[in-house]
Design a protein around this motif. Structure first.
Motif, PDB file in Angstrom:
ATOM      1  N   SER A 100      33.622  42.546  28.957  1.00 44.33           N
ATOM      2  CA  SER A 100      35.150  42.309  29.487  1.00 44.33           C
ATOM      3  C   SER A 100      34.953  41.350  30.570  1.00 44.33           C
ATOM      4  O   SER A 100      34.202  41.483  31.576  1.00 44.33           O
ATOM      5  CB  SER A 100      35.448  43.678  30.080  1.00 44.33           C
ATOM      6  OG  SER A 100      36.782  43.535  30.736  1.00 44.33           O
ATOM      7  N   GLN A 101      36.049  40.450  30.637  1.00 48.05           N
ATOM      8  CA  GLN A 101      36.026  39.650  31.598  1.00 48.05           C
ATOM      9  C   GLN A 101      36.653  40.246  32.909  1.00 48.05           C
ATOM     10  O   GLN A 101      35.780  40.115  33.979  1.00 48.05           O
ATOM     11  CB  GLN A 101      37.147  38.280  31.223  1.00 48.05           C
ATOM     12  CG  GLN A 101      37.274  37.181  32.130  1.00 48.05           C
ATOM     13  CD  GLN A 101      38.285  37.503  33.422  1.00 48.05           C
ATOM     14  OE1 GLN A 101      37.758  37.382  34.590  1.00 48.05           O
ATOM     15  NE2 GLN A 101      39.106  38.167  33.298  1.00 48.05           N
ATOM     16  N   THR A 105      39.880  46.417  31.469  1.00 48.83           N
ATOM     17  CA  THR A 105      40.729  46.708  30.257  1.00 48.83           C
ATOM     18  C   THR A 105      40.496  48.259  30.061  1.00 48.83           C
ATOM     19  O   THR A 105      39.673  48.738  29.767  1.00 48.83           O
ATOM     20  CB  THR A 105      40.189  45.794  29.105  1.00 48.83           C
ATOM     21  OG1 THR A 105      40.289  44.732  29.556  1.00 48.83           O
ATOM     22  CG2 THR A 105      40.835  46.192  28.003  1.00 48.83           C
ATOM     23  N   GLU A 241      48.035  32.582  20.803  1.00 49.85           N
ATOM     24  CA  GLU A 241      48.342  33.238  22.336  1.00 49.85           C
ATOM     25  C   GLU A 241      49.328  31.910  22.938  1.00 49.85           C
ATOM     26  O   GLU A 241      50.255  32.332  23.598  1.00 49.85           O
ATOM     27  CB  GLU A 241      47.209  33.162  23.194  1.00 49.85           C
ATOM     28  CG  GLU A 241      46.204  34.552  22.945  1.00 49.85           C
ATOM     29  CD  GLU A 241      45.404  34.713  23.937  1.00 49.85           C
ATOM     30  OE1 GLU A 241      44.487  33.883  23.886  1.00 49.85           O
ATOM     31  OE2 GLU A 241      45.601  35.890  24.914  1.00 49.85           O
TER      32      GLU A 241
HETATM   33  O1  M6R Z   1      39.281  41.234  30.574  1.00 48.61           O
HETATM   34  P1  M6R Z   1      38.981  41.656  29.238  1.00 48.61           P
HETATM   35  O2  M6R Z   1      37.870  40.541  29.036  1.00 48.61           O
HETATM   36  O3  M6R Z   1      38.438  43.231  28.876  1.00 48.61           O
HETATM   37  O4  M6R Z   1      40.185  41.137  28.285  1.00 48.61           O
HETATM   38  C1  M6R Z   1      40.242  41.247  26.917  1.00 48.61           C
HETATM   39  C2  M6R Z   1      41.328  40.630  26.292  1.00 48.61           C
HETATM   40  O5  M6R Z   1      42.654  41.197  26.713  1.00 48.61           O
HETATM   41  C3  M6R Z   1      41.316  39.324  26.518  1.00 48.61           C
HETATM   42  O6  M6R Z   1      40.029  38.509  26.024  1.00 48.61           O
HETATM   43  C4  M6R Z   1      42.784  38.593  25.588  1.00 48.61           C
HETATM   44  O7  M6R Z   1      42.435  38.741  24.323  1.00 48.61           O
HETATM   45  C5  M6R Z   1      42.623  37.033  26.095  1.00 48.61           C
HETATM   46  N1  M6R Z   1      44.190  37.011  26.459  1.00 48.61           N
HETATM   47  C6  M6R Z   1      42.281  36.096  25.014  1.00 48.61           C
HETATM   48  O8  M6R Z   1      42.409  34.707  25.360  1.00 48.61           O
END
Ligand code: M6R
Length: 362
Positions: A100-101, A105, A241
């Motif tokens: 997760s970035q 999430t 997106e």
């Molecule tokens: O923060 P996270 O990596 O958990 O987020 C997961 C997704 O919400 C995120 O990668 C989303 O799909 C992006 N907007 C993709 O560009």
């Protein structure tokens, strides 16, 4: 601060050589890979369960190929919102890995909590080191991407892939599947990646002209095989997106099982295919598309471009890299294509409609 760029997304795409180099220097030592002072032991791991959402999920799908092929480790990958309610059995010997970035999430965090007393160990690969997912993991590995502001994830994806590949290499080495020399060679290849990214960033202008050409399309297909299949998924997600063009990705081999019915000259087909062991199969998929009037945009290397024939509509040529590294590099043209298509359409690149950077509610 956009550092002279028009959008955060452009800045974050351009930063990739730097942040990848930073991440590599954080993890690589003279002797190998350093994750934690205690070390990360994969010798007793029997299976890996990887869970994430969106782009992070595609990073997991890519890593599945690496863990299985390089480390011989069985991997299951799941979307967090599916995993958490399915409540799958977690066998002893399972390491659960969350990517997760944001580290916030909601579905990914809930999936982590489900695994807590069931998995042998909880690992996470995060960008925000102080996040909930990082705090609740046994070991949290930062991707060192720096703050990512653009809603469309770019540098976080390549930095996630970078750490996941390091994990796969380490697991393979510990499990006797990779010799010292092969490990050293793969790490050397990785050290060269930021420089190759810099060269690939020079393809910006050609990608921009392709983006203008596809920006009128209503539907776009992305195709990829093997390690390029998750990249095709990521390319389609990025494009929808921020440009709001309907884009879908398929594993190339699935084409005749349905999606080929969509092909005509109004549907650009983006084929992501370095000249690897699967390239000839991809060429025959492209021929099937072109025989039906489909317009193929091929993202490949010089050898691939030479083997693809003359009927390809547009070609984006990237530097040659090893098969293992290709997915990290091929993320770049996918990001640039989405970016320039959005610019051509005049949409809001950094703040696309209906989307939030961090999805903290279900
Ligand atoms: O923060 P996270 O990596 O958990 O987020 C997961 C997704 O919400 C995120 O990668 C989303 O799909 C992006 N907007 C993709 O560009």
């Amino acid at each position: 601060d956009k550092a002279g760029h028009k959008h955060f997304m452009a800045k974050e795409i351009a930063e990739q050589p730097t942040v990848l180099a930073n991440a590599l220097s954080a993890y690589l030592t003279d002797g190998g890979i350093h994750f934690t002072d205690e070390g990360l032991d994969f010798t007793k791991t029997e299976r890996l369960v990887m869970v994430a959402c969106g782009t992070a999920f595609y990073a997991c799908l890519t890593a599945k190929y690496w863990f299985e092929r390089i480390a011989g480790l069985p991997v299951e990958v799941d979307i967090a919102s599916e995993f958490r309610y399915r409540e799958p059995p977690i066998m002893p010997g399972t390491t659960a890995l969350f990517v997760s970035q944001s580290g916030e999430t909601a579905d990914t965090l809930a999936a982590l909590r489900f695994c807590k007393d069931r998995a042998d160990r909880i690992l996470s690969v995060v960008n925000v080191a102080e996040s909930s997912i990082a705090r609740e993991s046994d070991v949290a590995l930062p991707i060192h991407a720096g703050a990512e502001i653009g809603v469309a994830s770019t540098k976080a994806f390549t930095c996630q892939l970078n750490v996941l590949l390091l994990l796969a290499i380490e697991a393979a080495h510990q499990r006797g599947r990779l010799s010292d020399a092969d490990k050293a060679r793969m790490l050397d290849d990785l050290r060269g990646l930021p420089g190759i990214f810099n060269i690939a960033l020079d393809r910006n202008e050609i990608v921009r002209t392709v983006a203008v050409a596809i920006s009128e399309a209503r539907d776009i297909l992305f195709l990829g095989r093997g390690l390029m299949y998750p990249l095709a998924l990521e390319g389609a997600l990025k494009l929808k997106e921020i440009s709001y063009i309907h884009a879908e990705a398929y594993a190339s081999g699935e084409l005749k099982h349905g999606p080929i019915a969509l092909i005509d000259n109004t549907v650009p087909v983006i084929v992501m295919a370095p000249s690897d062991s699967l390239f000839d199969k991809t060429v025959s998929n492209m021929q099937e598309v072109m025989a039906r009037g489909g317009r193929v945009v091929l993202i490949t290397d010089a050898a691939g471009a030479a083997r693809a024939g003359h009927d390809v509509w547009k070609t984006i040529i990237l530097p040659e890299v090893s098969e293992v590294l290709a997915p990290i590099l091929y993320a770049l043209p996918a990001q640039l294509l989405a970016y320039h298509t959005a610019i051509a359409k005049g949409t809001d690149v950094d703040q696309p409609r209906n989307l939030a950077k961090s999805v903290t509610v279900e």
